[in-house]
Design an enzyme around this catalytic site. Structure first.
Site, PDB file in Angstrom:
ATOM      1  N   GLU A 197     -20.177  11.671  29.624  1.00  0.00           N
ATOM      2  CA  GLU A 197     -19.896  12.564  28.500  1.00  0.00           C
ATOM      3  C   GLU A 197     -20.881  13.722  28.431  1.00  0.00           C
ATOM      4  O   GLU A 197     -20.482  14.869  28.198  1.00  0.00           O
ATOM      5  CB  GLU A 197     -19.897  11.786  27.180  1.00  0.00           C
ATOM      6  CG  GLU A 197     -18.776  10.778  27.040  1.00  0.00           C
ATOM      7  CD  GLU A 197     -17.410  11.426  26.814  1.00  0.00           C
ATOM      8  OE1 GLU A 197     -17.337  12.659  26.712  1.00  0.00           O
ATOM      9  OE2 GLU A 197     -16.416  10.681  26.736  1.00  0.00           O
TER      10      GLU A 197
ATOM     11  N   GLU B 102      -4.651  17.019  26.232  1.00  0.00           N
ATOM     12  CA  GLU B 102      -4.059  16.870  27.564  1.00  0.00           C
ATOM     13  C   GLU B 102      -2.645  17.427  27.695  1.00  0.00           C
ATOM     14  O   GLU B 102      -2.290  18.016  28.725  1.00  0.00           O
ATOM     15  CB  GLU B 102      -4.086  15.398  27.986  1.00  0.00           C
ATOM     16  CG  GLU B 102      -5.470  14.850  28.271  1.00  0.00           C
ATOM     17  CD  GLU B 102      -6.250  14.550  27.003  1.00  0.00           C
ATOM     18  OE1 GLU B 102      -7.499  14.583  27.060  1.00  0.00           O
ATOM     19  OE2 GLU B 102      -5.618  14.295  25.956  1.00  0.00           O
TER      20      GLU B 102
END
Length: 640
Positions: free
Chosen positions: A266, A533
């Site tokens: 991350e 997405e």
């Protein structure tokens, strides 16, 4: 009901909340600094006395050992064949013996003088008042802090900047499209302004409670994740005052020397990716310097028997570990396989090949391993180098590994043929074993679990439509048209997952069982947390086809986000996309500003803004320029 705080948080991401050991602020002290100083003085004086006394003992023997680890040279009486550390070392006799005795005496005199000087300094310190000692301590602290800042901000060696094209512009000619783009920009400003007001410096924002928010992926420290993640979006949109606010915070507050355990994956995609993109767009050195500082903190995560990094690392201690839930201590494919883009750029900018070598080692190891049915399992044990559970997914746990194989090739100006070969092999196996068509004619990507295909597709896997379109050019056997069509089919399926909900926003995952198609069944899968997405795939398909349906679908999603996710304090995810009266999860994710709004803005911009033959987007939508490796510091080491 599972709350979003316990669920995967960002694009190409993974883990649920993992409660690690408690961490403590690095600045906490149990004694006041002046008291610690006095104790240290007393302790140092005691040690000095003991050490000095060793040399002041009567020398009753000519054969006294003088042991500083150099006895084989300095001690003439030891037989090299018996008592010396290095048997066979020469003996010292005659004039040499006299000379070495003089050297011993000189060293003793020096130690005696240093000892007396230290005692005098200690006595002098103890004669001073408490205020004088405190002032001296503060002066020394300020001096150390200044030296650290000077060292940290030391300029990196200059390197040729890649040819940067399309940083600005993209103004659409069509008036309606221009209005839509301006609306997306206004949404970005609403998200940023509220974070600036209520969550500044925190990692994320709780827009309803109007306070800062964080998760375990960022550790226990407030590292301003939203600031770093949003910088390039602000720059691209022309929000330069907001960009400068973020830059000033980073210059003054972003500190990686904290006792905090973070997700390597991350912080790489959000922080290193975000800082590198901000550097390339703005040219401001501070972003490059901070990116390198953080990268150095991540390197200890690679200290495993195989070189496969741990999932988490403590930025201060360098201690790493894996998620407790991940298949018997395994590392995760989508984590250790999503470092290549950023690490290659780090080597390019620093001239230090260590970053490049780390990610190439991972690639070489993976190439040597057997792959069941040609598929990469999601779990790999960093101690043994063996696969964990045989679970393969193009959604969470696996997704961005495949994305980065393709993008490594693109970023190398299509010279990294090894990466392209691995990508082609992987998607051929995926198409053979995971991609199916439902009874209703929807193409979906399932998951391979325990020897059978699970007919479920996650929102995260919807990025693959864009990936197939992006990788169509250069495909084997002249299959470019096939993969562009496959990307379009995935986009249609993911649009259906949105269109079949009450809010016109997609669920976290959806099934294809019997009569149920593109619909979430379990309550825990019905949430939408501002994910990007589907919109990402719309944008790629728009760029390659200019089919107006992708702008239409993107605008539908933007309106739904505006209607159901916008609150007075920012934007929030919702817990059930099938409910006409949704409950908010009260989290404004950093990736909403980094990815979702950026892709929407690009969808309504001209193709001259960040053209895809000059820029490659990392999995957090941070644009990095194509590198012509033959002319860079990686020349001679790039994969051919």
């Amino acid at each position: 009901m599972t709350t979003p705080a316990l669920l995967p948080l960002s694009g190409r991401r993974i883990p649920p909340l993992n409660l690690g050991p408690p961490s403590f602020p690095h600045h906490r002290a149990t004694l006041r600094l002046s008291e610690k100083f006095i104790l240290l003085l007393i302790l140092s004086a005691f040690i000095t006395l003991c050490f000095g006394a060793f040399f002041f003992l009567p020398d009753s023997s000519k054969h006294k050992r003088f042991d500083l680890g150099l006895e084989d040279v300095l001690i003439p009486h030891v037989d090299a064949g018996k008592g010396a550390k290095n048997p066979g070392a020469f003996l010292i006799h005659g004039p040499d013996e006299h000379r070495h005795r003089e050297e011993e005496e000189r060293l003793r005199n020096k130690i005696r003088a240093d000892h007396e000087k230290a005692l005098e300094e200690a006595k002098e310190k103890l004669r001073k008042s408490r205020e004088e000692i405190r002032a001296e301590i503060q002066t020394e602290k300020n001096k150390v802090v200044q030296e650290m800042k000077t060292k940290e901000n030391k300029p990196l060696p200059p390197v040729p900047v890649p040819n940067l094209v399309g940083i600005n512009g993209g103004d659409p000619e069509d008036t309606e499209i221009r209005k839509k783009r301006e609306k997306i920009k206004e949404m970005m400003k609403h998200a940023w302004d509220n974070y600036r007001t209520y969550g500044w410096g925190h990692n994320e924002l709780k827009p309803i409670a109007r306070k800062g928010h964080s998760t375990n992926i960022f550790g226990s420290s407030q590292m301003g994740a939203t600031i770093v993640d949003a910088l390039d979006t602000l720059y691209i949109m022309g929000l330069h005052d907001e960009f400068l606010d973020g830059q000033r915070w980073i210059e003054d507050n972003l500190d990686f020397s904290v006792n905090s355990e973070v997700s390597v994956f991350e912080v790489n995609i959000r922080f290193i990716g975000g800082l590198l993109a901000a550097y390339y767009l703005s040219g401001e050195e501070i972003f490059k310097i901070k990116a390198v500082q953080l990268a150095e903190k991540l390197l200890p995560a690679f200290n495993t028997p195989t070189g496969i990094p741990w999932a988490m690392v403590n930025l201060k201690s360098g201690v790493g570990r894996n998620w407790g839930w991940a298949s018997a201590g395994s590392s995760i494919l989508a984590e250790f396989g999503t470092l290549h883009m950023e690490f290659v750029h780090l080597s390019y900018l620093t001239g230090d090949l260590i970053y490049y070598k780390k990610v190439m080692h991972i690639r070489k190891l993976l190439q040597k391993m057997d792959r069941p049915n040609g598929l990469y399992p999601n779990y790999l044990n960093p101690r043994t180098g063996r696969w964990g559970q045989y679970h393969t997914s193009v959604g969470g746990l696996g997704d961005s590994f495949y994305e980065y194989l393709l993008k490594a090739w693109l970023m190398s100006d299509k010279t990294d043929h090894e990466a392209r070969r691995m990508y082609d092999d992987a998607i051929e196996a995926i198409e053979k074993h995971l991609i199916k068509k439902s009874r209703g004619g929807l193409v979906f990507i399932g998951e391979w679990k325990n020897g059978h295909l699970e007919k479920k597709m996650g929102h995260l896997a919807c990025f693959a439509g864009g990936m197939f379109a992006l990788g169509a050019d250069g495909s084997r056997k002249d299959k470019a048209g096939h993969y562009l069509e496959l990307g379009a089919e995935i986009a249609r399926t993911c649009h259906e997952s949105y269109d079949r909900t009450a809010l016109k926003l997609g669920p976290e995952s959806f099934k294809f069982d019997g009569a149920v198609e593109a619909v979430a069944v379990r309550q825990a899968e019905k949430y939408y947390i501002l994910r990007p997405e589907v919109i990402e795939t719309y944008w790629y398909l728009w760029r390659f086809t200019h089919d107006p349906r992708y702008r239409q679908w993107g605008w539908e999603a933007a309106l739904a986000i505006e209607k159901y996710c916008r609150v007075s304090g920012g934007f929030s995810g919702v817990k059930d996309v099938y409910s006409s009266t949704p409950t908010h999860d009260d989290v404004q994710q950093s990736f909403f500003l980094a990815e979702t709004l950026k892709y929407l803005y690009l969808l309504f911009s001209g193709d001259d803004l960040l053209p895809l033959d000059h820029w490659v987007f990392n999995t957090e939508a941070h644009p990095l320029p194509v590198l012509h490796l033959a002319n860079t510091t990686l020349s001679g080491t790039a994969v051919r």
